[in-house]
Motif scaffolding. Structure first.
Motif, short mmCIF file in Angstrom:
data_model
loop_
_atom_site.label_atom_id
_atom_site.label_comp_id
_atom_site.label_asym_id
_atom_site.label_seq_id
_atom_site.Cartn_x
_atom_site.Cartn_y
_atom_site.Cartn_z
N ALA A 188 -8.99 5.29 4.03
CA ALA A 188 -8.40 4.16 2.96
C ALA A 188 -7.46 4.69 3.05
CB ALA A 188 -8.65 4.22 0.81
N LEU A 189 -6.37 3.39 3.14
CA LEU A 189 -4.92 4.34 2.87
C LEU A 189 -4.32 2.59 1.36
CD1 LEU A 189 -4.21 3.41 7.10
CD2 LEU A 189 -4.37 5.44 5.52
N ARG A 190 -2.68 3.73 1.22
CA ARG A 190 -2.27 2.59 0.31
C ARG A 190 -0.85 1.97 1.15
NH1 ARG A 190 -1.21 3.27 -4.93
NH2 ARG A 190 -2.04 5.17 -5.20
N LEU A 191 -1.57 0.69 0.26
CA LEU A 191 -0.58 -0.13 1.47
C LEU A 191 0.55 -0.52 0.52
CD1 LEU A 191 -2.99 -2.43 3.09
CD2 LEU A 191 -2.39 -0.54 4.00
N ARG A 192 0.36 -1.01 -0.91
CA ARG A 192 1.32 -1.82 -1.59
C ARG A 192 2.49 -0.47 -2.49
NH1 ARG A 192 -0.58 -6.62 -3.14
NH2 ARG A 192 -2.55 -6.96 -2.03
N SER A 193 3.70 -1.44 -3.09
CA SER A 193 4.48 -0.02 -3.85
C SER A 193 3.86 0.08 -4.83
CB SER A 193 5.42 -1.19 -3.32
OG SER A 193 5.48 -2.86 -4.19
N ASP A 195 4.75 -1.22 -8.25
CA ASP A 195 4.62 -1.82 -9.00
C ASP A 195 3.32 -2.77 -8.46
OD1 ASP A 195 5.62 -3.46 -6.71
OD2 ASP A 195 8.42 -3.16 -8.12
N LEU A 196 2.67 -2.78 -7.12
CA LEU A 196 2.31 -4.15 -6.51
C LEU A 196 2.62 -5.51 -6.35
CD1 LEU A 196 -0.93 -3.11 -9.23
CD2 LEU A 196 -0.22 -1.46 -7.01
N ASP A 197 3.74 -5.65 -6.22
CA ASP A 197 4.52 -7.01 -5.39
C ASP A 197 5.07 -7.09 -4.38
OD1 ASP A 197 4.25 -7.70 -8.41
OD2 ASP A 197 6.41 -7.25 -9.16
N GLY A 198 4.44 -5.54 -4.18
CA GLY A 198 5.00 -5.66 -3.07
C GLY A 198 4.88 -4.67 -1.77
N PHE A 199 4.62 -4.51 -0.84
CA PHE A 199 3.95 -3.21 0.25
C PHE A 199 4.70 -2.46 0.99
CE2 PHE A 199 1.80 -7.29 0.77
CZ PHE A 199 0.77 -6.80 0.53
N ARG A 200 4.98 -1.17 1.22
CA ARG A 200 5.48 0.53 1.50
C ARG A 200 5.84 -0.55 3.10
NH1 ARG A 200 2.10 4.37 2.75
NH2 ARG A 200 3.78 5.66 2.22
N MET A 201 6.17 0.74 3.42
CA MET A 201 7.08 0.33 5.01
C MET A 201 5.42 0.77 6.06
SD MET A 201 10.05 -0.76 4.76
CE MET A 201 10.44 -0.45 6.36
N TYR A 202 5.67 0.00 7.37
CA TYR A 202 4.50 -0.15 8.18
C TYR A 202 4.05 1.21 8.29
CZ TYR A 202 1.29 -0.69 12.49
OH TYR A 202 0.63 -0.47 13.41
#
Length: 232
Positions: A188-193, A195-202
């Protein structure tokens, strides 16, 4: 006319006040220079807080040649803090909304019909995202991009890693960026920022994946683990 200096952090500025200048007007001038609103200002003169009212004249409270110290938080910094607080509250709402339906996930199976036996075996066999958060298809796209990443594929083939599920990390798991369960049963990987409105850098997500793939061989974060992680 009186002249005096006001210091704030590492900056010192000189101010002039006429016989009619009030403390309220002085505080407005200080706000323009240092960015600290009058309501957030605390002026220190000779070790004591300047407590005169806004209508009081400067010349009755500050002698020429005086040095004052300004204490206060800049308005921009307060606004930034308030913005972060708002983001945190919005994130809390999203976390709570997701927890209500956390059993529901979107699952996609890997298509292996066109792959050779080794490539079909040493890969990610299914993908899961969280459907009750925005931009679900973008989240799935990130997982699929990791699968197709040439560097990731080469490592999977070379090390013979087979991962049952590559999953988006549940947003309630705030203290970690990823995990590897049972040496590849689930990654499992954290994909989102936050605040859940965006995504972390690839690149950041990919780096966490490399870390979790090292747990395919070593459970503890010992020298063996770190050596393998560096080789990834």
């Amino acid at each position: 006319m009186v002249s005096f200096r006001v210091g704030y952090k590492k900056t010192v500025r000189e101010f002039n006040a006429s016989e009619n200048t009030t403390l309220g007007e002085l505080r407005e001038q200080i706000a323009q220079v240092f960015g600290v609103e009058p309501s957030n200002q605390r002026l220190i003169l000779k070790g004591k807080t300047l407590s005169g009212s806004d209508n009081e004249l400067v010349i009755t409270t500050i002698a020429s040649g005086s040095q004052l110290l300004l204490i206060g938080t800049p308005t921009a910094q307060i606004a930034q803090f308030q913005h972060k607080e708002l983001q945190h509250k919005e994130a809390e709402k999203n976390y709570q909304r997701y927890r209500a339906t956390s059993a529901d996930v979107q699952t996609t199976r890997a298509r292996i019909g066109s792959l050779d036996d080794k490539e079909a075996k040493y890969t990610f066999h299914s993908f899961e995202t969280l459907p009750n958060l925005p931009n679900r298809e973008q989240a799935m796209g990130i997982l699929k991009r990791l699968e197709k990443d040439e560097g990731v594929r080469q490592i999977m083939q070379k090390r013979e890693y087979s991962v049952g599920v590559l999953r988006e990390l549940h947003p309630a798991e705030r203290t970690i960026l990823g995990y590897n369960r049972n040496r590849g049963q689930v990654i499992a990987l954290r994909l989102r920022s936050d605040d859940l409105d965006g995504f972390r850098m690839y690149e950041s997500i990919r780096e966490v994946l490399m870390h979790e793939l090292a747990h395919m061989v070593w459970d503890e974060h010992d020298e063996n683990f770190h050596r393998l992680n560096r080789e990834h």
